[in-house]
Design a protein around this motif. Structure first.
Motif, PDB file in Angstrom:
ATOM      1  N   GLN A  99       0.832  -1.207   0.000  1.00  0.00           N
ATOM      2  CA  GLN A  99       0.000   0.000   0.000  1.00  0.00           C
ATOM      3  C   GLN A  99       0.869   1.261   0.000  1.00  0.00           C
ATOM      4  O   GLN A  99       0.574   2.225  -0.709  1.00  0.00           O
ATOM      5  CB  GLN A  99      -0.926   0.016   1.216  1.00  0.00           C
ATOM      6  N   LEU A 100       1.937   1.255   0.806  1.00  0.00           N
ATOM      7  CA  LEU A 100       2.854   2.406   0.841  1.00  0.00           C
ATOM      8  C   LEU A 100       3.499   2.627  -0.521  1.00  0.00           C
ATOM      9  O   LEU A 100       3.567   3.759  -1.011  1.00  0.00           O
ATOM     10  CB  LEU A 100       3.941   2.210   1.897  1.00  0.00           C
ATOM     11  N   PHE A 101       3.993   1.531  -1.132  1.00  0.00           N
ATOM     12  CA  PHE A 101       4.610   1.660  -2.455  1.00  0.00           C
ATOM     13  C   PHE A 101       3.605   2.220  -3.456  1.00  0.00           C
ATOM     14  O   PHE A 101       3.939   3.118  -4.234  1.00  0.00           O
ATOM     15  CB  PHE A 101       5.162   0.313  -2.930  1.00  0.00           C
ATOM     16  N   ALA A 102       2.388   1.712  -3.442  1.00  0.00           N
ATOM     17  CA  ALA A 102       1.360   2.184  -4.378  1.00  0.00           C
ATOM     18  C   ALA A 102       1.044   3.655  -4.145  1.00  0.00           C
ATOM     19  O   ALA A 102       0.917   4.437  -5.097  1.00  0.00           O
ATOM     20  CB  ALA A 102       0.100   1.330  -4.247  1.00  0.00           C
ATOM     21  N   GLN A 103       0.939   4.043  -2.892  1.00  0.00           N
ATOM     22  CA  GLN A 103       0.674   5.438  -2.533  1.00  0.00           C
ATOM     23  C   GLN A 103       1.762   6.353  -3.079  1.00  0.00           C
ATOM     24  O   GLN A 103       1.499   7.505  -3.421  1.00  0.00           O
ATOM     25  CB  GLN A 103       0.594   5.557  -1.010  1.00  0.00           C
ATOM     26  N   CYS A 104       2.974   5.836  -3.200  1.00  0.00           N
ATOM     27  CA  CYS A 104       4.117   6.642  -3.630  1.00  0.00           C
ATOM     28  C   CYS A 104       4.453   6.461  -5.106  1.00  0.00           C
ATOM     29  O   CYS A 104       5.449   7.008  -5.587  1.00  0.00           O
ATOM     30  CB  CYS A 104       5.324   6.305  -2.761  1.00  0.00           C
ATOM     31  N   GLY A 105       3.641   5.691  -5.833  1.00  0.00           N
ATOM     32  CA  GLY A 105       3.814   5.598  -7.275  1.00  0.00           C
ATOM     33  C   GLY A 105       4.473   4.326  -7.773  1.00  0.00           C
ATOM     34  O   GLY A 105       4.832   4.244  -8.951  1.00  0.00           O
ATOM     35  N   PHE A 106       4.638   3.311  -6.935  1.00  0.00           N
ATOM     36  CA  PHE A 106       5.240   2.042  -7.349  1.00  0.00           C
ATOM     37  C   PHE A 106       4.225   0.913  -7.198  1.00  0.00           C
ATOM     38  O   PHE A 106       3.409   0.936  -6.283  1.00  0.00           O
ATOM     39  CB  PHE A 106       6.457   1.701  -6.479  1.00  0.00           C
ATOM     40  N   HIS A 107       4.310  -0.074  -8.082  1.00  0.00           N
ATOM     41  CA  HIS A 107       3.494  -1.276  -7.895  1.00  0.00           C
ATOM     42  C   HIS A 107       4.410  -2.503  -7.948  1.00  0.00           C
ATOM     43  O   HIS A 107       5.430  -2.498  -8.634  1.00  0.00           O
ATOM     44  CB  HIS A 107       2.352  -1.367  -8.915  1.00  0.00           C
ATOM     45  N   PHE A 108       4.021  -3.520  -7.198  1.00  0.00           N
ATOM     46  CA  PHE A 108       4.798  -4.751  -7.151  1.00  0.00           C
ATOM     47  C   PHE A 108       4.741  -5.431  -8.504  1.00  0.00           C
ATOM     48  O   PHE A 108       3.675  -5.568  -9.099  1.00  0.00           O
ATOM     49  CB  PHE A 108       4.263  -5.687  -6.062  1.00  0.00           C
ATOM     50  N   GLU A 109       5.895  -5.854  -8.982  1.00  0.00           N
ATOM     51  CA  GLU A 109       5.953  -6.554 -10.260  1.00  0.00           C
ATOM     52  C   GLU A 109       6.210  -8.042 -10.053  1.00  0.00           C
ATOM     53  O   GLU A 109       5.408  -8.868 -10.459  1.00  0.00           O
ATOM     54  CB  GLU A 109       7.039  -5.941 -11.139  1.00  0.00           C
ATOM     55  N   HIS A 110       7.331  -8.397  -9.415  1.00  0.00           N
ATOM     56  CA  HIS A 110       7.618  -9.803  -9.167  1.00  0.00           C
ATOM     57  C   HIS A 110       8.829  -9.960  -8.242  1.00  0.00           C
ATOM     58  O   HIS A 110       9.578  -9.015  -8.010  1.00  0.00           O
ATOM     59  CB  HIS A 110       7.864 -10.571 -10.469  1.00  0.00           C
ATOM     60  N   THR A 111       8.976 -11.164  -7.736  1.00  0.00           N
ATOM     61  CA  THR A 111      10.173 -11.566  -6.998  1.00  0.00           C
ATOM     62  C   THR A 111      10.984 -12.447  -7.938  1.00  0.00           C
ATOM     63  O   THR A 111      10.405 -13.285  -8.648  1.00  0.00           O
ATOM     64  CB  THR A 111       9.802 -12.350  -5.720  1.00  0.00           C
ATOM     65  N   THR A 112      12.293 -12.259  -7.978  1.00  0.00           N
ATOM     66  CA  THR A 112      13.121 -13.065  -8.870  1.00  0.00           C
ATOM     67  C   THR A 112      13.001 -14.541  -8.509  1.00  0.00           C
ATOM     68  O   THR A 112      12.679 -14.894  -7.376  1.00  0.00           O
ATOM     69  CB  THR A 112      14.595 -12.627  -8.809  1.00  0.00           C
ATOM     70  N   GLY A 113      13.275 -15.390  -9.488  1.00  0.00           N
ATOM     71  CA  GLY A 113      13.145 -16.831  -9.309  1.00  0.00           C
ATOM     72  C   GLY A 113      13.958 -17.384  -8.162  1.00  0.00           C
ATOM     73  O   GLY A 113      13.545 -18.336  -7.498  1.00  0.00           O
TER      74      GLY A 113
END
Length: 141
Positions: free
Chosen positions: A117-131
């Motif tokens: 939620q904090l990342f989204a509020q600041c303009g970032f969205h989760f993409e993925h975790t590396t394999g």
């Protein structure tokens, strides 16, 4: 200087932010103690990274207390305790049971849903975790 350049990416590997993963899941750890400071800092990072650029955070193992011997009869120890949404991590160097060096670090811990939620509020969205599970990638919107 009339304008700052945009950076292609930003990352933190145990710097201001990092992720901790254990059997219970993942959480965000921050060296900034106040949520308002995290928001300001993340907004500043978002302003400095080009649209579509990543913010990559290292994923570490869970904090744990342990000790191990060092050369010269020294012993390294770290002791972890939690206080509400904070980790208190004390690092010690001991010789014959006596403390010869000590450092304390504090970390604000966010459950992953709140961190996202904090990342989204600041303009970032989760993409993925590396394999390999070592990096967690967010993308600037």
């Amino acid at each position: 200087m009339t304008a700052l350049p945009l950076f292609d990416a930003a990352y933190s590997v145990g710097g201001v932010w990092y992720e901790v993963e254990d059997a219970a899941g993942t959480e965000l750890c921050s060296h900034l103690m106040e949520e308002s400071d995290d928001i300001t800092a993340l907004q500043n990072i978002a302003a400095a990274v080009r649209p579509g650029g990543p913010l990559v955070l290292a994923v570490q193992q869970a904090h744990r207390s342990y000790q191990r011997p060092l050369p010269g009869g020294l012993v390294y120890a770290q002791e972890i305790r939690t206080e509400d949404d904070r980790y208190v991590k004390d690092y010690y160097i001991r010789r014959a049971g006596e403390i010869v060096a000590h450092q304390r670090c504090l970390f604000h811990a966010y459950p992953q849903d709140r961190a996202d939620q904090l990342f989204a509020q600041c303009g970032f969205h989760f993409e993925h975790t590396t394999g390999d599970g070592l990096l967690r990638r967010y993308t600037r919107g």
